[in-house]
Design a protein around this motif. Structure first.
Motif, PDB file in Angstrom:
ATOM      1  N   ASP A  46       3.721 -11.681  15.439  1.00 24.78           N
ATOM      2  CA  ASP A  46       3.213 -10.105  15.062  1.00 24.78           C
ATOM      3  C   ASP A  46       1.806 -10.048  15.097  1.00 24.78           C
ATOM      4  O   ASP A  46       0.907  -9.378  15.630  1.00 24.78           O
ATOM      5  CB  ASP A  46       3.896  -9.223  14.539  1.00 24.78           C
ATOM      6  N   ASP A  47       1.147 -11.145  14.511  1.00 28.30           N
ATOM      7  CA  ASP A  47       0.115 -10.745  13.266  1.00 28.30           C
ATOM      8  C   ASP A  47      -1.216 -12.046  14.105  1.00 28.30           C
ATOM      9  O   ASP A  47      -2.666 -12.163  13.579  1.00 28.30           O
ATOM     10  CB  ASP A  47       0.097 -11.549  12.578  1.00 28.30           C
ATOM     11  N   ASP A  48      -0.852 -12.446  15.460  1.00 31.75           N
ATOM     12  CA  ASP A  48      -2.043 -13.041  16.161  1.00 31.75           C
ATOM     13  C   ASP A  48      -3.039 -12.580  16.655  1.00 31.75           C
ATOM     14  O   ASP A  48      -3.210 -11.129  17.107  1.00 31.75           O
ATOM     15  CB  ASP A  48      -1.239 -13.621  17.251  1.00 31.75           C
ATOM     16  N   SER A  49      -3.957 -12.886  16.127  1.00 28.43           N
ATOM     17  CA  SER A  49      -5.619 -11.935  16.032  1.00 28.43           C
ATOM     18  C   SER A  49      -5.924 -11.698  17.419  1.00 28.43           C
ATOM     19  O   SER A  49      -5.708 -12.739  18.760  1.00 28.43           O
ATOM     20  CB  SER A  49      -6.392 -12.742  15.843  1.00 28.43           C
ATOM     21  N   LEU A  50      -6.191 -10.455  17.937  1.00 33.51           N
ATOM     22  CA  LEU A  50      -7.082 -10.280  19.301  1.00 33.51           C
ATOM     23  C   LEU A  50      -8.499 -10.784  19.228  1.00 33.51           C
ATOM     24  O   LEU A  50      -8.841 -10.508  18.933  1.00 33.51           O
ATOM     25  CB  LEU A  50      -6.514  -9.285  19.630  1.00 33.51           C
ATOM     26  N   LEU A 115      -4.719 -15.524  19.708  1.00 28.66           N
ATOM     27  CA  LEU A 115      -4.988 -16.534  19.776  1.00 28.66           C
ATOM     28  C   LEU A 115      -3.293 -16.654  18.908  1.00 28.66           C
ATOM     29  O   LEU A 115      -3.126 -15.963  18.326  1.00 28.66           O
ATOM     30  CB  LEU A 115      -5.700 -16.628  17.955  1.00 28.66           C
ATOM     31  N   GLY A 116      -3.511 -17.724  19.439  1.00 28.69           N
ATOM     32  CA  GLY A 116      -1.794 -18.781  19.245  1.00 28.69           C
ATOM     33  C   GLY A 116      -1.907 -20.233  19.324  1.00 28.69           C
ATOM     34  O   GLY A 116      -3.442 -20.723  19.558  1.00 28.69           O
ATOM     35  N   ARG A 117      -0.171 -20.657  18.394  1.00 31.26           N
ATOM     36  CA  ARG A 117      -1.051 -22.527  18.502  1.00 31.26           C
ATOM     37  C   ARG A 117       0.076 -22.346  19.532  1.00 31.26           C
ATOM     38  O   ARG A 117       1.065 -22.060  19.723  1.00 31.26           O
ATOM     39  CB  ARG A 117      -0.339 -22.550  16.933  1.00 31.26           C
TER      40      ARG A 117
END
Lengths: 118, 145
Positions: A46-50, A115-117
């Motif tokens: 939920d806290d992945d940056s835009l 941004l995700g892993r």
């Protein structure tokens, strides 16, 4: 009558002029395709940056066009060195700025995503 | 005038394809004129590339891969008049920038490569005086074994 034909031809040719090509020299990269990841493809939080990335082509006096407005450059700009991350939920937009009948034109590919892993 | 119209058709079709991304849009060099003496070009049409979530279970990612292939075009005007786009010319296009060739080249450069994902495909256009055109399709992606 002749002036009407000339104005009509100019209006038809205007999109060609603004398409980012130069009559003398053109060296541009344009986006073609990008099948982006979706939240289900990555370890989405939920806290992945835009983040936003932008890449641009420019043209001057209808004579010269240059730049790298492709997807790869925009993605690289958005990742900013974080090569172990991956963009998902990506939206891509086109931004065009033209001044004085397209004497100077800047066409940018803008991508916005999270941004995700992998 | 015909060359302008043909160019406009390519622009309009590309804009139409942007509204319907599942539609194919050919990555071919547009001929410089209606007088085409030779056209033998191949370019990409559509490639529904993999995403990280659709990789095979035994896939092992190994980093970034890149590939590129080009088409070439020559458009020689009969005379030089202003505006240049209105000069009649004869044109010729050749080259193979298809995705098949690019993926084959990637596989040769990276032995063991099974496929790619998260691919960005760009068109690199170099044009000089409207006479010589080089259109390269560049693929930047992540590979897996």
């Amino acid at each position: 009558m002749l002036l009407d034909i000339k104005i009509k031809n100019f209006l038809i040719a205007l999109p060609v002029m603004l398409s980012g090509c130069g009559l003398i020299y053109t060296n541009v990269r344009t986006p073609y395709g990008y099948h982006t990841a979706t939240p289900i493809d990555v370890k989405a939080q939920d806290d992945d940056s835009l983040v936003t990335g932008e890449s641009c082509n420019k043209s001057l006096l209808y004579l010269v066009a240059w730049g790298n407005g492709g997807y790869a450059a925009a993605v690289e700009h958005a990742l900013s060195g974080r090569q172990n991350m991956i963009l998902y939920d990506v939206r891509s937009d086109l931004k065009v700025q033209a001044y004085l009948f397209g004497l100077y034109t800047k066409t940018c590919t803008v991508i916005t995503g999270r941004l995700g892993r992998p | 005038m015909t060359a302008v119209f043909v160019r406009l058709l390519f622009i309009v079709s590309a804009l139409w394809a942007d509204d319907y991304p599942h539609d194919a849009k050919a990555g071919l060099i547009s001929p410089g004129s209606a007088f085409i003496i030779y056209y033998d070009g191949q370019g990409p049409l559509n490639f529904d590339t993999l995403t990280p979530g659709s990789l095979p279970a035994d896939a092992r990612p190994f980093g970034s891969v890149q590939g590129r292939s080009c088409q070439y075009g020559v458009s020689i005007p009969f005379n030089i008049s202003y505006p240049i786009v209105r000069s009649p010319s004869i044109s010729s296009v050749w080259g193979n920038s298809s995705l098949k060739k690019i993926i084959n080249a990637m596989t040769n450069d990276h032995p063991g490569l099974k496929g790619i994902y998260d691919a960005q495909i760009d068109k690199h256009t170099i044009q000089v005086l409207g006479i010589f055109t080089r259109l390269c399709i560049e693929v930047t992606a992540k590979g897996f074994r």
